[in-house]
Design a protein around this motif. Structure first.
Motif, short mmCIF file in Angstrom:
data_model
loop_
_atom_site.label_atom_id
_atom_site.label_comp_id
_atom_site.label_asym_id
_atom_site.label_seq_id
_atom_site.Cartn_x
_atom_site.Cartn_y
_atom_site.Cartn_z
N GLY A 33 0.64 -1.25 0.07
CA GLY A 33 -0.18 -0.16 0.06
C GLY A 33 0.97 1.20 -0.06
N ARG A 34 2.06 1.33 0.38
CA ARG A 34 3.09 2.47 0.55
C ARG A 34 4.01 2.58 -0.64
N ALA A 35 4.24 3.60 -0.98
CA ALA A 35 5.32 3.76 -2.13
C ALA A 35 6.71 3.43 -1.44
N ASN A 36 7.59 2.95 -1.92
CA ASN A 36 9.10 2.88 -1.55
C ASN A 36 9.96 2.78 -2.72
N ALA A 37 11.24 3.13 -2.46
CA ALA A 37 12.07 3.04 -3.49
C ALA A 37 12.53 2.04 -4.30
N ALA A 38 12.28 0.99 -3.51
CA ALA A 38 12.50 -0.44 -4.10
C ALA A 38 11.57 -0.70 -5.04
N MET A 39 10.42 -0.17 -4.98
CA MET A 39 9.55 -0.58 -6.18
C MET A 39 10.06 -0.04 -7.38
N VAL A 81 11.57 9.15 -19.18
CA VAL A 81 11.24 8.75 -17.80
C VAL A 81 9.54 8.62 -17.76
N GLU A 82 8.96 9.58 -18.28
CA GLU A 82 7.46 9.48 -18.25
C GLU A 82 7.11 8.02 -18.97
N SER A 83 7.56 7.93 -20.03
CA SER A 83 7.40 6.70 -20.76
C SER A 83 7.61 5.34 -19.93
N ALA A 84 8.72 5.30 -19.35
CA ALA A 84 9.27 4.25 -18.74
C ALA A 84 8.32 3.91 -17.66
N LEU A 85 7.91 5.15 -16.75
CA LEU A 85 7.03 4.67 -15.79
C LEU A 85 5.76 4.19 -16.21
N ARG A 86 5.20 4.51 -17.35
CA ARG A 86 3.76 4.34 -18.02
C ARG A 86 3.80 2.89 -18.23
N GLU A 87 5.06 2.52 -18.77
CA GLU A 87 5.08 1.04 -19.17
C GLU A 87 5.49 0.06 -18.23
N SER A 88 5.87 0.41 -16.93
CA SER A 88 6.40 -0.35 -15.91
C SER A 88 5.14 -1.12 -15.59
N ASP A 89 5.67 -2.13 -14.76
CA ASP A 89 4.48 -2.89 -14.16
C ASP A 89 3.85 -2.47 -13.01
N LEU A 90 4.09 -1.29 -12.52
CA LEU A 90 3.39 -0.54 -11.58
C LEU A 90 2.11 -0.07 -11.69
N GLY A 91 1.68 -0.03 -12.89
CA GLY A 91 0.14 0.23 -13.24
C GLY A 91 -0.11 1.83 -12.93
N VAL A 92 0.92 2.65 -13.19
CA VAL A 92 0.63 3.87 -12.90
C VAL A 92 0.51 4.87 -14.22
N ASN A 93 0.06 6.28 -14.17
CA ASN A 93 -0.10 7.02 -15.11
C ASN A 93 0.69 8.38 -14.81
N ASP A 99 8.33 20.50 -14.36
CA ASP A 99 9.64 20.21 -13.65
C ASP A 99 9.68 18.84 -13.15
N ASN A 100 8.55 18.09 -12.87
CA ASN A 100 8.81 16.82 -12.25
C ASN A 100 7.44 16.02 -12.67
N LEU A 101 7.80 14.77 -12.33
CA LEU A 101 6.45 13.71 -12.78
C LEU A 101 5.80 13.35 -11.15
N ARG A 102 4.75 13.71 -11.15
CA ARG A 102 3.91 13.16 -9.88
C ARG A 102 3.11 11.60 -10.40
N VAL A 103 3.65 10.95 -9.61
CA VAL A 103 3.01 9.33 -9.76
C VAL A 103 2.15 8.98 -8.57
N VAL A 104 0.79 8.66 -8.64
CA VAL A 104 -0.15 8.30 -7.63
C VAL A 104 -0.39 6.91 -7.90
N LEU A 105 0.04 6.05 -6.94
CA LEU A 105 -0.02 4.81 -6.99
C LEU A 105 -1.60 4.44 -6.70
N PRO A 106 -2.20 3.67 -7.60
CA PRO A 106 -3.57 3.17 -7.44
C PRO A 106 -3.87 2.13 -6.00
N ALA A 107 -4.79 2.35 -5.28
CA ALA A 107 -4.89 1.40 -4.16
C ALA A 107 -4.90 -0.05 -4.63
N LEU A 108 -4.39 -0.71 -4.06
CA LEU A 108 -4.23 -2.13 -4.46
C LEU A 108 -5.70 -2.76 -4.27
#
Length: 188
Positions: A33-39, A81-93, A99-108
């Motif tokens: 449920g929590r975001a961490n760098a290892a993800m 970077v935006e494309s790599a995040l979108r294509e990752s298996d994290l399921g994020v947009n 200046d930066n990218l805001r990634v909100v992880l969906p609830a599991l």
């Protein structure tokens, strides 16, 4: 106990410890449920034609439990970077604000949690297989010492019993780590 046997057991214990550490690292990459760098460790970005780990191209900040701010060091890398995040298996947009990218992880969802528990169990089994493989190699080395008459059969039997105790200990450590990860995944 001879130095050879002590060395074999010490080496086996070091390798088993490493197997448990690798299993725990694998667990940390499984999303909870929590975001961490290892993800974000496995994410690679195509940067000037070479796949580059995300953590080498951008800083990650975690202002909230499920929010990550990704700030590329080089602004020209932002689309990659935006494309790599979108294509990752994290399921994020990711949302790009210039200046930066805001990634909100969906609830599991319950289904996704079950998938992650299954993945964690597979990684735990891989860890146990690695521990058992180390045990097998150490056992062969002990048997070779007995066969070559470098140690007696009694000492070989004692060493194998000690090896079994070590193996059981490290397999239990993998099980404890798995149990902790399952609890973490079950927590909403």
């Amino acid at each position: 106990m001879s130095d050879d046997v002590a060395g074999i057991l010490k080496d086996a214990e070091a390798k088993m410890t490493k197997s448990v550490e690798v299993t725990k690292e694998d667990f940390s990459a499984i999303r909870t449920g929590r975001a961490n760098a290892a993800m974000f460790q496995g994410i690679e970005v195509e940067y000037y034609g070479a796949p580059t780990p995300l953590n080498q191209l951008a800083s990650l900040q975690f202002p909230e439990a499920r929010t990550v701010i990704v700030t590329p060091y080089d602004k020209t890398a932002m689309p990659a970077v935006e494309s790599a995040l979108r294509e990752s298996d994290l399921g994020v947009n990711p949302t790009n604000n210039g200046d930066n990218l805001r990634v909100v992880l969906p609830a599991l969802t319950e289904e996704r949690r079950k998938e992650y528990v299954k993945l964690a169990k597979n990684k735990a089994e891989d860890g146990k297989v690695a521990v058992r493989g180390t045990r097998g190699n150490a056992k062969k080395a002990i048997e070779k010492l007995v066969k070559d008459k470098e140690i007696g059969e009694d000492e070989g039997t004692r060493a194998e019993k000690e090896l079994e105790v070590l193996t059981k200990k490290y397999i239990e450590l993998v099980d404890v780590a798995l149990s902790a990860k399952e609890t973490e995944l079950a927590t909403v």
